[in-house]
Design a protein around this motif. Structure first.
Motif, PDB file in Angstrom:
ATOM      1  N   ASN A 223      -7.597  17.778  80.853  1.00  0.00           N
ATOM      2  CA  ASN A 223      -8.651  17.846  79.839  1.00  0.00           C
ATOM      3  C   ASN A 223      -9.041  19.282  79.522  1.00  0.00           C
ATOM      4  O   ASN A 223      -9.308  19.616  78.368  1.00  0.00           O
ATOM      5  CB  ASN A 223      -9.878  17.056  80.314  1.00  0.00           C
ATOM      6  CG  ASN A 223      -9.657  15.560  80.253  1.00  0.00           C
ATOM      7  OD1 ASN A 223      -9.290  15.017  79.227  1.00  0.00           O
ATOM      8  ND2 ASN A 223      -9.871  14.878  81.367  1.00  0.00           N
TER       9      ASN A 223
ATOM     10  N   HIS B 262     -16.759  17.912  73.373  1.00  0.00           N
ATOM     11  CA  HIS B 262     -15.909  16.858  73.935  1.00  0.00           C
ATOM     12  C   HIS B 262     -15.195  17.322  75.194  1.00  0.00           C
ATOM     13  O   HIS B 262     -15.055  16.552  76.161  1.00  0.00           O
ATOM     14  CB  HIS B 262     -14.870  16.403  72.902  1.00  0.00           C
ATOM     15  CG  HIS B 262     -13.905  15.408  73.447  1.00  0.00           C
ATOM     16  ND1 HIS B 262     -12.569  15.693  73.662  1.00  0.00           N
ATOM     17  CD2 HIS B 262     -14.082  14.137  73.879  1.00  0.00           C
ATOM     18  CE1 HIS B 262     -11.978  14.644  74.178  1.00  0.00           C
ATOM     19  NE2 HIS B 262     -12.854  13.685  74.320  1.00  0.00           N
TER      20      HIS B 262
ATOM     21  N   SER C 181     -15.475  15.512  78.738  1.00  0.00           N
ATOM     22  CA  SER C 181     -14.297  14.943  79.406  1.00  0.00           C
ATOM     23  C   SER C 181     -14.083  15.544  80.785  1.00  0.00           C
ATOM     24  O   SER C 181     -13.705  14.829  81.728  1.00  0.00           O
ATOM     25  CB  SER C 181     -13.046  15.130  78.535  1.00  0.00           C
ATOM     26  OG  SER C 181     -12.786  16.502  78.292  1.00  0.00           O
TER      27      SER C 181
ATOM     28  N   ASN D  30     -11.445   9.105  75.256  1.00  0.00           N
ATOM     29  CA  ASN D  30     -11.028  10.509  75.197  1.00  0.00           C
ATOM     30  C   ASN D  30      -9.727  10.665  74.422  1.00  0.00           C
ATOM     31  O   ASN D  30      -9.569  11.613  73.641  1.00  0.00           O
ATOM     32  CB  ASN D  30     -10.852  11.066  76.611  1.00  0.00           C
ATOM     33  CG  ASN D  30     -12.174  11.329  77.298  1.00  0.00           C
ATOM     34  OD1 ASN D  30     -13.202  11.463  76.637  1.00  0.00           O
ATOM     35  ND2 ASN D  30     -12.166  11.406  78.610  1.00  0.00           N
TER      36      ASN D  30
ATOM     37  N   ASN E  32      -9.257  12.879  71.129  1.00  0.00           N
ATOM     38  CA  ASN E  32      -8.248  13.950  71.141  1.00  0.00           C
ATOM     39  C   ASN E  32      -7.264  13.815  69.988  1.00  0.00           C
ATOM     40  O   ASN E  32      -6.909  14.806  69.335  1.00  0.00           O
ATOM     41  CB  ASN E  32      -7.491  13.939  72.476  1.00  0.00           C
ATOM     42  CG  ASN E  32      -8.208  14.716  73.560  1.00  0.00           C
ATOM     43  OD1 ASN E  32      -8.726  15.800  73.313  1.00  0.00           O
ATOM     44  ND2 ASN E  32      -8.267  14.163  74.750  1.00  0.00           N
TER      45      ASN E  32
END
Length: 212
Positions: free
Chosen positions: A97, A134, A138, A171, A175
């Motif tokens: 991540n 984000h 994450s 996620n 993404n």
């Protein structure tokens, strides 16, 4: 357990190592060009370097997981191997991540250097803010997926764990969305440039290769 007994684990190591090797070669060429030829390294170069380091860390964690039985049937694994594999998997989520966030940040910072129109700068900052938020979520979500943290790999009870599949798919969706936004972001600016059609198509092709 040896890798001779785990052909799928060997495949995972080979594929991740091959792509990491290609990425490392490209990053080294980029850094050499920016540092020693044009003498104009930017902050985005530091971000992409850190992203590469995280990517290499991901490859290492994949190798550890393979040596601990990743690729084997669950019923064939010993409890110790399972725990060590989950420990490596936990570490892989963090570097994975973080690597994604760093590389996207690097690309957006590069965009800001190249495209200086006010509208593009504003949109670029908005996307960059979304990426940073984000990425922070994450990474922290992966660190605190279970309380106590060790419950992620020990599976001890009682413990409170987030719905990991929901988090991973959420996620992944975010993404993928930001990937497409970043790929498409410069296209309107390129189309508005006072260039011949062939030159515009060539520039779009360069960004398309980057997107690939």
């Amino acid at each position: 357990m040896t890798l001779d007994d785990n052909p799928r684990g060997v495949q995972a190591i080979a594929i991740s190592s091959a792509f990491s090797g290609v990425a490392l070669a490209v990053i080294l060429m980029r850094l050499y060009t920016r540092l020693f030829i044009v003498h104009c390294a930017g902050v985005e170069d530091y971000f992409v370097t850190f992203a590469m380091m995280c990517s290499m860390g991901l490859t290492v964690t994949i190798a550890i997981q393979a040596m601990c039985g990743m690729g084997q049937h669950f019923a064939e694994l010993k409890s110790d191997n399972m725990q060590h594999s989950l420990e490596a998997f936990y570490a892989s989520l963090l570097v994975y991540n973080l690597s994604l966030g760093l590389i996207k940040t690097s690309i957006l910072l590069q965009y800001r250097r190249v495209f200086t129109t006010r509208r593009f700068q504003v949109v670029c900052w908005l996307v960059l803010t979304a990426v940073v938020i984000h990425t922070t979520w994450s990474v922290l979500g992966s660190i605190l997926a279970c309380l106590p943290v060790r419950a992620f790999w020990t599976k001890e009870t009682p413990a409170k764990c987030i719905d990991q599949f929901s988090m991973w798919f959420t996620n992944a969706g975010i993404n993928i969305t930001t990937d497409f936004i970043i790929i498409l972001l410069p296209i309107p600016v390129i189309k508005s440039l006072n260039l011949a059609k062939r030159q515009k198509l060539a520039l779009m092709g360069i960004f398309a290769v980057g997107g690939l």
